[in-house]
Design a protein around this motif. Sequence first.
Motif, PDB file in Angstrom:
ATOM      1  N   UNK A  57       0.826  -1.206   0.000  1.00 47.88           N
ATOM      2  CA  UNK A  57       0.000   0.000   0.000  1.00 47.88           C
ATOM      3  C   UNK A  57       0.859   1.256   0.000  1.00 47.88           C
ATOM      4  N   UNK A  58       1.957   1.223   0.729  1.00 45.15           N
ATOM      5  CA  UNK A  58       2.809   2.414   0.775  1.00 45.15           C
ATOM      6  C   UNK A  58       3.509   2.635  -0.560  1.00 45.15           C
ATOM      7  N   UNK A  59       3.936   1.569  -1.214  1.00 46.84           N
ATOM      8  CA  UNK A  59       4.529   1.719  -2.541  1.00 46.84           C
ATOM      9  C   UNK A  59       3.499   2.269  -3.527  1.00 46.84           C
ATOM     10  N   UNK A  60       2.262   1.811  -3.408  1.00 51.29           N
ATOM     11  CA  UNK A  60       1.200   2.377  -4.248  1.00 51.29           C
ATOM     12  C   UNK A  60       1.026   3.864  -3.966  1.00 51.29           C
ATOM     13  N   UNK A  61       1.101   4.242  -2.679  1.00 51.59           N
ATOM     14  CA  UNK A  61       0.990   5.653  -2.317  1.00 51.59           C
ATOM     15  C   UNK A  61       2.112   6.475  -2.931  1.00 51.59           C
ATOM     16  N   UNK A  62       3.322   5.955  -2.881  1.00 48.63           N
ATOM     17  CA  UNK A  62       4.470   6.686  -3.431  1.00 48.63           C
ATOM     18  C   UNK A  62       4.353   6.820  -4.945  1.00 48.63           C
ATOM     19  N   UNK A  63       3.974   5.726  -5.611  1.00 50.36           N
ATOM     20  CA  UNK A  63       3.881   5.747  -7.079  1.00 50.36           C
ATOM     21  C   UNK A  63       2.779   6.698  -7.540  1.00 50.36           C
ATOM     22  N   UNK A  64       1.611   6.597  -6.939  1.00 48.04           N
ATOM     23  CA  UNK A  64       0.502   7.468  -7.355  1.00 48.04           C
ATOM     24  C   UNK A  64       0.770   8.928  -7.010  1.00 48.04           C
ATOM     25  N   UNK A  65       1.508   9.165  -5.932  1.00 49.43           N
ATOM     26  CA  UNK A  65       1.888  10.553  -5.608  1.00 49.43           C
ATOM     27  C   UNK A  65       2.779  11.115  -6.709  1.00 49.43           C
ATOM     28  N   UNK A  66       3.731  10.317  -7.169  1.00 48.94           N
ATOM     29  CA  UNK A  66       4.598  10.772  -8.235  1.00 48.94           C
ATOM     30  C   UNK A  66       3.851  11.006  -9.537  1.00 48.94           C
ATOM     31  N   UNK A  67       2.904  10.108  -9.853  1.00 43.59           N
ATOM     32  CA  UNK A  67       2.119  10.285 -11.072  1.00 43.59           C
ATOM     33  C   UNK A  67       1.205  11.503 -10.963  1.00 43.59           C
ATOM     34  N   UNK A  68       0.718  11.779  -9.757  1.00 45.38           N
ATOM     35  CA  UNK A  68      -0.192  12.919  -9.579  1.00 45.38           C
ATOM     36  C   UNK A  68       0.502  14.247  -9.821  1.00 45.38           C
ATOM     37  N   UNK A  69       1.778  14.335  -9.425  1.00 43.01           N
ATOM     38  CA  UNK A  69       2.505  15.600  -9.562  1.00 43.01           C
ATOM     39  C   UNK A  69       3.533  15.558 -10.684  1.00 43.01           C
ATOM     40  N   UNK A  70       3.673  14.395 -11.344  1.00 40.28           N
ATOM     41  CA  UNK A  70       4.590  14.231 -12.477  1.00 40.28           C
ATOM     42  C   UNK A  70       6.025  14.605 -12.128  1.00 40.28           C
ATOM     43  N   UNK A  71       6.473  14.069 -11.010  1.00 36.92           N
ATOM     44  CA  UNK A  71       7.856  14.267 -10.576  1.00 36.92           C
ATOM     45  C   UNK A  71       8.226  13.146  -9.615  1.00 36.92           C
ATOM     46  N   UNK A  72       9.475  13.157  -9.192  1.00 40.30           N
ATOM     47  CA  UNK A  72       9.905  12.185  -8.189  1.00 40.30           C
ATOM     48  C   UNK A  72       9.171  12.452  -6.874  1.00 40.30           C
ATOM     49  N   UNK A  73       8.537  11.427  -6.280  1.00 32.99           N
ATOM     50  CA  UNK A  73       7.684  11.667  -5.103  1.00 32.99           C
ATOM     51  C   UNK A  73       8.448  11.671  -3.789  1.00 32.99           C
ATOM     52  N   UNK A  74       9.519  12.433  -3.741  1.00 30.78           N
ATOM     53  CA  UNK A  74      10.237  12.589  -2.470  1.00 30.78           C
ATOM     54  C   UNK A  74      10.847  13.995  -2.408  1.00 30.78           C
ATOM     55  N   UNK A  75      10.003  14.985  -2.615  1.00 30.26           N
ATOM     56  CA  UNK A  75      10.475  16.359  -2.668  1.00 30.26           C
ATOM     57  C   UNK A  75      10.200  17.175  -1.429  1.00 30.26           C
ATOM     58  N   UNK A  76       9.540  16.626  -0.412  1.00 31.99           N
ATOM     59  CA  UNK A  76       9.326  17.342   0.838  1.00 31.99           C
ATOM     60  C   UNK A  76       9.415  16.353   1.995  1.00 31.99           C
ATOM     61  N   UNK A  77       9.270  16.845   3.206  1.00 35.10           N
ATOM     62  CA  UNK A  77       9.477  16.000   4.378  1.00 35.10           C
ATOM     63  C   UNK A  77       8.462  14.871   4.474  1.00 35.10           C
TER      64      UNK A  77
END
Length: 335
Positions: A94-114
């Motif tokens: 579930x967490x990997x799904x959260x990370x992947x969909x976050x990246x797709x939602x913003x079209x960037x690497x999903x680790x840009x804030x805390x």
Amino acid sequence: MTVNQTLAQVSDLAFQAAAAAYLTALICHAAQLAARQTPQPTAGPVLTRQARTPTVGGPAAPGAIGLLPRRGPVPWPDRFARAAVLVTTIGLAAQLLSIITRGLAVQRAPWGNMYEFASMITAAAAATWLIVLTRTRVRSIGLFVLLPIVILVFVAGTVLYVPASSLVPALQTYWLVIHVLAISVATGMLMLSGVASGLYLLRTRSQPSRTAAGGHDPADATRRGPFAALPSPDTLDRIAYRTAIVAFPVYTFAVLAGAMWAEAAWGRYWGWDPKETTAFITWIIYAGYLHARATAGWRGRRAAWIPLFGLAAILFNLFFVNMVVSGLHSYAGLN
């Protein structure tokens, strides 16, 4: 840049599902340790009716009775442990799904804030824990491994959470993908090394004369207490050391990538910024730990303290430096 709100909501829901799964796994591990303190019944041979099959001396008597072994029910500690591992795996998915969909939602690497960075760290820690489980079967330390993961996930989902959005221009670079990915993976792995070292100290505190050098007291298996169900000190020491061996090159690469990013962004490789300084101190701690183990032959309790200092430096850098100290790295998305 337009944010895909549907994917952003899926990411948030998946993160909440991961948090619930990790908490459930934590409770299962606690129940596992509690059940180990209760004597479990053992199943012995029982009377069963043999099947009517021919034997060397002739056919079996129709009503022959014999002693045949029967597999007893799975002990409750094992049931809770298996459930905890299964739920942890679901939480990681579930967490990997959260990370992947976050990246797709913003079209960037999903680790840009805390918030995203903490999510990456906990995912790396959970993945490292599952990999260690496949090699060592040390499910009895799951409670202590999941506890910091659950705490960090809770902090990320509440205090550190920020809605999906684009990044400031300083972070719109491929160095974000390289540097932050490496540092988050290394941090998650080193969390497990620190936990194993702490458990080693707790496991050996009552018998330092027998286990200070990394050995295992044979009589310790019968000792009762809150830490009696933990693996042997040898096993905990191996987990801490080997995890640090794997994580240290990744952490070293992350520090070097950060220096290259600094040169590209600010025209210099190193400037003794608070975050840079703390990262360098952390690197020295783990380098000293591995060097002492490899050359000086450090074992036992004095060596186990070093990964704990390293973990403290990592947490200091993660929270205090990012959230309190002002510096060039103060773009964690908390304001």
